[in-house]
Design a protein around this motif. Structure first.
Motif, PDB file in Angstrom:
ATOM      1  N   ALA A 264       0.827  -1.211   0.000  1.00  0.00           N
ATOM      2  CA  ALA A 264       0.000   0.000   0.000  1.00  0.00           C
ATOM      3  C   ALA A 264       0.859   1.258   0.000  1.00  0.00           C
ATOM      4  N   ARG A 265       2.112   1.119  -0.348  1.00  0.00           N
ATOM      5  CA  ARG A 265       3.001   2.278  -0.367  1.00  0.00           C
ATOM      6  C   ARG A 265       2.585   3.267  -1.451  1.00  0.00           C
ATOM      7  N   GLY A 266       2.706   4.551  -1.116  1.00  0.00           N
ATOM      8  CA  GLY A 266       2.383   5.593  -2.085  1.00  0.00           C
ATOM      9  C   GLY A 266       0.917   5.958  -2.163  1.00  0.00           C
ATOM     10  N   GLN A 267       0.065   5.256  -1.406  1.00  0.00           N
ATOM     11  CA  GLN A 267      -1.365   5.541  -1.421  1.00  0.00           C
ATOM     12  C   GLN A 267      -1.747   6.439  -0.245  1.00  0.00           C
ATOM     13  N   THR A 268      -2.898   7.087  -0.341  1.00  0.00           N
ATOM     14  CA  THR A 268      -3.364   7.916   0.756  1.00  0.00           C
ATOM     15  C   THR A 268      -3.725   7.041   1.940  1.00  0.00           C
ATOM     16  N   SER A 269      -3.756   7.645   3.116  1.00  0.00           N
ATOM     17  CA  SER A 269      -4.077   6.892   4.330  1.00  0.00           C
ATOM     18  C   SER A 269      -5.448   6.243   4.228  1.00  0.00           C
ATOM     19  N   VAL A 270      -6.429   6.973   3.703  1.00  0.00           N
ATOM     20  CA  VAL A 270      -7.782   6.433   3.568  1.00  0.00           C
ATOM     21  C   VAL A 270      -7.789   5.221   2.641  1.00  0.00           C
ATOM     22  N   ASN A 271      -7.100   5.327   1.508  1.00  0.00           N
ATOM     23  CA  ASN A 271      -7.060   4.209   0.569  1.00  0.00           C
ATOM     24  C   ASN A 271      -6.375   2.989   1.173  1.00  0.00           C
ATOM     25  N   GLN A 272      -5.350   3.233   1.986  1.00  0.00           N
ATOM     26  CA  GLN A 272      -4.665   2.125   2.647  1.00  0.00           C
ATOM     27  C   GLN A 272      -5.607   1.377   3.583  1.00  0.00           C
ATOM     28  N   LEU A 273      -6.392   2.135   4.351  1.00  0.00           N
ATOM     29  CA  LEU A 273      -7.335   1.521   5.280  1.00  0.00           C
ATOM     30  C   LEU A 273      -8.425   0.764   4.535  1.00  0.00           C
ATOM     31  N   VAL A 274      -8.938   1.358   3.468  1.00  0.00           N
ATOM     32  CA  VAL A 274      -9.992   0.709   2.674  1.00  0.00           C
ATOM     33  C   VAL A 274      -9.465  -0.576   2.048  1.00  0.00           C
ATOM     34  N   LEU A 275      -8.249  -0.515   1.494  1.00  0.00           N
ATOM     35  CA  LEU A 275      -7.646  -1.690   0.874  1.00  0.00           C
ATOM     36  C   LEU A 275      -7.489  -2.821   1.886  1.00  0.00           C
ATOM     37  N   ALA A 276      -7.006  -2.473   3.074  1.00  0.00           N
ATOM     38  CA  ALA A 276      -6.829  -3.486   4.118  1.00  0.00           C
ATOM     39  C   ALA A 276      -8.167  -4.094   4.526  1.00  0.00           C
ATOM     40  N   GLN A 277      -9.187  -3.243   4.690  1.00  0.00           N
ATOM     41  CA  GLN A 277     -10.513  -3.725   5.079  1.00  0.00           C
ATOM     42  C   GLN A 277     -11.084  -4.667   4.019  1.00  0.00           C
TER      43      GLN A 277
END
Length: 203
Positions: free
Chosen positions: A7-20
């Protein structure tokens, strides 16, 4: 099963959504490793894990961080959050938010920045949205270019929340030409907003 996502280089929100999204595909006793490139993103993932009752572990690898999330029977994935991220938020005539600092609380500045980012993110995922958000003093930095919470502020604005940014504060911090979201407001506007508010929330 063990799964790793970059998830490197992505916004914090996108990182959380991706993980979820990935967590919802895993089974009990599976493990998810999320690779991010800054400590703030790693801390946000740890806070999300706490909210889901998921054990987590953070390991630094060079300049990157790997946050491991361990799936247990009791873990909770807020599926409704995904719906809210995909659809425009519904505005409810409820409360206004006053933010007078780019940090939340007193003490360590790094922790204050993490808490403020989490506060804005949480606001953007609420079903009951604020009608207005007022930023003043160093709080105006949150709406300026380069702010880590810009995406969430814009999401709130797109959902119907009006964002007012103190023009005096913008000028004081040299950010008058760097305002990236919201609209400048004078003291008369800020006072009127508070006078008409039914409820006021402060971080």
């Amino acid at each position: 099963m063990e799964k790793t996502i970059d998830a490197r280089g992505q916004t914090s929100v996108n990182q959380l959504v991706l993980a979820q999204n990935v967590l919802k595909t895993l089974s009990v006793d599976d493990k998810l490793n999320v690779v991010v490139d800054d400590i703030t993103s790693a801390q946000n993932l740890e806070m999300m894990a706490d909210e889901m009752n998921l054990p987590s572990q953070k390991i630094q690898q060079g300049t990157d961080y790997v946050v491991s999330l361990f799936v247990k029977k009791s873990f909770f994935v807020p599926q409704q959050d995904e719906i809210k991220k995909a659809e425009p938020l519904k505005l409810k005539n409820s409360f206004i938010v006053l933010i007078d600092s780019n940090l939340m609380g007193n003490g360590d500045e790094k922790l204050g920045a993490v808490l403020m980012k989490s506060f804005i993110y949480t606001l953007a995922t609420l079903e009951e949205m604020p009608t207005k958000i007022v930023l003043y003093n160093s709080g105006v930095k949150l709406a300026a270019e380069g702010s880590e919470v810009l995406a969430d502020l814009k999401r709130l604005q797109n959902g119907g929340a009006e964002i007012f940014v103190s023009s005096t504060s913008l000028e004081y911090y040299g950010l008058k030409d760097k305002l990236a979201t919201g609209k400048p407001a004078g003291m008369a506007d800020i006072v009127q907003i508070q006078l008409k508010a039914e409820k006021i929330l402060r971080p």
